[in-house]
Design an enzyme around this catalytic site. Structure first.
Site, PDB file in Angstrom:
ATOM      1  N   TYR A   1     -11.127  -8.745   0.582  1.00 51.21           N
ATOM      2  CA  TYR A   1     -11.617  -7.587   1.218  1.00 51.21           C
ATOM      3  C   TYR A   1     -12.197  -7.902   2.669  1.00 51.21           C
ATOM      4  CZ  TYR A   1     -12.955  -2.846   0.411  1.00 51.21           C
ATOM      5  OH  TYR A   1     -13.457  -1.153   0.481  1.00 51.21           O
TER       6      TYR A   1
ATOM      7  N   HIS B   1     -18.361  -3.320  10.764  1.00 45.33           N
ATOM      8  CA  HIS B   1     -18.644  -4.253  10.091  1.00 45.33           C
ATOM      9  C   HIS B   1     -18.707  -5.533  11.032  1.00 45.33           C
ATOM     10  CE1 HIS B   1     -17.387  -2.588   6.245  1.00 45.33           C
ATOM     11  NE2 HIS B   1     -16.222  -2.252   6.635  1.00 45.33           N
TER      12      HIS B   1
ATOM     13  N   HIS C   1      -5.185  -5.243   9.004  1.00 46.33           N
ATOM     14  CA  HIS C   1      -6.062  -6.230   9.283  1.00 46.33           C
ATOM     15  C   HIS C   1      -5.329  -7.553   9.821  1.00 46.33           C
ATOM     16  CE1 HIS C   1     -10.198  -4.646   8.705  1.00 46.33           C
ATOM     17  NE2 HIS C   1      -9.676  -3.429   7.850  1.00 46.33           N
TER      18      HIS C   1
ATOM     19  N   ASP D   1     -14.781   0.844  11.535  1.00 49.00           N
ATOM     20  CA  ASP D   1     -14.408  -0.563  10.997  1.00 49.00           C
ATOM     21  C   ASP D   1     -14.998  -1.583  11.737  1.00 49.00           C
ATOM     22  OD1 ASP D   1     -12.978  -2.719   9.660  1.00 49.00           O
ATOM     23  OD2 ASP D   1     -11.261  -1.283   9.336  1.00 49.00           O
TER      24      ASP D   1
ATOM     25  N   HIS E   1      -3.098   1.320   7.568  1.00 48.32           N
ATOM     26  CA  HIS E   1      -4.170   0.606   8.465  1.00 48.32           C
ATOM     27  C   HIS E   1      -4.093  -0.884   8.259  1.00 48.32           C
ATOM     28  CE1 HIS E   1      -8.664   0.461   9.048  1.00 48.32           C
ATOM     29  NE2 HIS E   1      -8.561  -0.606   8.215  1.00 48.32           N
TER      30      HIS E   1
HETATM   31  C1  LIG Z   1     -15.422  -0.917   3.089  1.00 52.33           C
HETATM   32  C2  LIG Z   1     -14.596   0.158   3.560  1.00 52.33           C
HETATM   33  C3  LIG Z   1     -13.453  -0.670   4.261  1.00 52.33           C
HETATM   34  O1  LIG Z   1     -13.864  -1.229   5.261  1.00 52.33           O
HETATM   35  C4  LIG Z   1     -12.477   0.307   4.424  1.00 52.33           C
HETATM   36  C5  LIG Z   1     -11.234  -0.158   5.283  1.00 52.33           C
HETATM   37  O2  LIG Z   1     -11.110   0.048   6.372  1.00 52.33           O
HETATM   38  C6  LIG Z   1     -10.549  -0.991   4.801  1.00 52.33           C
HETATM   39  O3  LIG Z   1     -10.476  -1.045   3.345  1.00 52.33           O
HETATM   40  O4  LIG Z   1      -9.687  -1.991   5.534  1.00 52.33           O
HETATM   41 MN   LIG Z   2     -10.324  -1.715   7.550  1.00 46.93          MN
END
Ligand SMILES: CC[C@H](O)CC(=O)C(=O)O
Ligand SMILES: [Mn+2]
Length: 343
Positions: A285, A17, A196, A14, A194
């Site tokens: 996203y 990115h 963010h 991750d 998971h």
């Molecule tokens: C583009 C895939 C994505 O980064 C997977 C991920 O970690 C998420 O959806 O948070």
């Molecule tokens: Mn992610």
């Protein structure tokens, strides 16, 4: 070593990115070795968009991801290397290559309503002897009964774990709880989460997930990840330790590698900026951030306006080409308004 919670460290996937997929072999070797020595159980390594992600659409990797995987495997004594795969971006061929190089865990990621496209890849990962995780992305976009059904599909295909993935960093703690609770009540395999940090809730949401019975969670050293990044591993280890929840990870070693190894490598520290905050606010996203910022520059727009529009249109992962389309359309509309004002 007893671990009540199993942490998968995602900075080398991750986190890719956040640095536009520019990891070098030396960086991956040093970070993976230090994570291994800190007793981190799983380290995910691949392009940010998973195996096969290196492309004009998703961003070209500086180093071939198989070289990075091989490097990480070679320096780890106890940690298992995980790979992410989004069916359609990566294929079974790449999964086999990763397994041949020593990857032991496959995380098969789909949009939260599209688990059916993971059947073949989950089966292939199991056949390759890999521990297999179903990764339901953009979990804020589906009602809970849909999420439950999709998780049941992944379980039926053979997944060992199913993750609720807050790709946009948009979920609030009570929404995380509802989702994890519903999965715990309806599937017989482990549940993961998971996060963010776009709304500064990654830690709170991870703890909410654990409170409801999630036993797998993701962390990223120095929060290195898409958008405002992920739950910061060294902080998570410290918090869980204070709560009496063993992760098996050595806190001082985690702190030291974050401070002495990872921080100096970063072009800039991971923080919640107005654009990454907009991701969480608009439910977009997290990996769209750099793409939207580039499109904003190209078309003379505010990246926030592009992100809000992408959220309104419910654009999902795999539709990265839409970012430029939407920005171009917004720029045309802006010009049309100016022209109208001049008439
Ligand atoms: C583009 C895939 C994505 O980064 C997977 C991920 O970690 C998420 O959806 O948070
Ligand atoms: Mn992610």
């Amino acid at each position: 070593m007893k671990r009540a919670i199993t942490i998968t460290e995602v900075a080398l996937r991750d986190g890719s990115h956040a640095i536009a997929h520019q990891y070098t072999t030396e960086q991956v070797a040093a970070i993976a070795k230090a994570l291994d020595e800190a007793n981190v159980p799983y380290i995910e390594v691949s392009h940010g968009d998973g195996l096969g992600g290196s492309s004009l659409q998703y961003g070209l990797s500086r180093t071939d991801e198989f070289e990075l995987i091989e490097t990480a495997v070679a320096v780890c004594r106890q940690a298992k290397i995980a790979v992410l795969l989004l069916p359609g971006i990566g294929t079974v061929k790449e999964l086999k290559q990763a397994a041949r190089l020593g990857a032991k865990m496959a995380r098969i990621a789909t949009h939260v309503t599209e688990a059916d496209i993971s059947a073949q890849h989950i089966a292939a990962a199991k056949e390759l002897g890999m521990e297999t995780v179903g990764f339901l992305m953009m979990a804020h976009m589906a009602p809970i009964d849909v999420l439950v059904h999709q998780a049941q599909l992944m379980e039926s295909y053979g997944a060992d774990v199913v993750y609720v993935v807050d790709s946009a960093g948009a979920l609030l703690p009570y929404e995380v709880k509802e989702r994890v609770r519903a999965l715990k009540e309806s599937i017989g395999i482990e549940v993961g989460f998971h996060a963010h940090n776009n709304l500064s809730l990654a830690m709170a949401n991870t703890l909410a997930a654990i409170e409801e019975g999630a036993t797998r969670v993701d962390g990223s050293v120095r929060c290195l990840g898409a958008g405002a990044g992920n739950t910061q591993t060294e902080v998570l280890v410290a918090v869980l330790d204070r709560m009496g929840i063993p992760t098996g990870i050595d806190l001082y070693k985690m702190m030291d590698l974050a401070e002495q190894l990872v921080a100096p490598m970063l072009p800039k520290a991971q923080e919640i900026t107005r654009d990454s905050l907009t991701l969480g606010y608009a439910g977009v996203y997290s990996s769209f951030l750099l793409h939207a910022q580039r499109a904003a520059q190209t078309f003379g727009l505010d990246a926030r306006d592009i992100l809000i529009e992408l959220g309104r249109r419910k654009v999902v992962g795999g539709q990265e080409d839409m970012i430029v389309d939407v920005a171009a359309e917004m720029a045309r509309q802006k010009v049309a308004v100016w022209e109208g004002e001049w008439k």
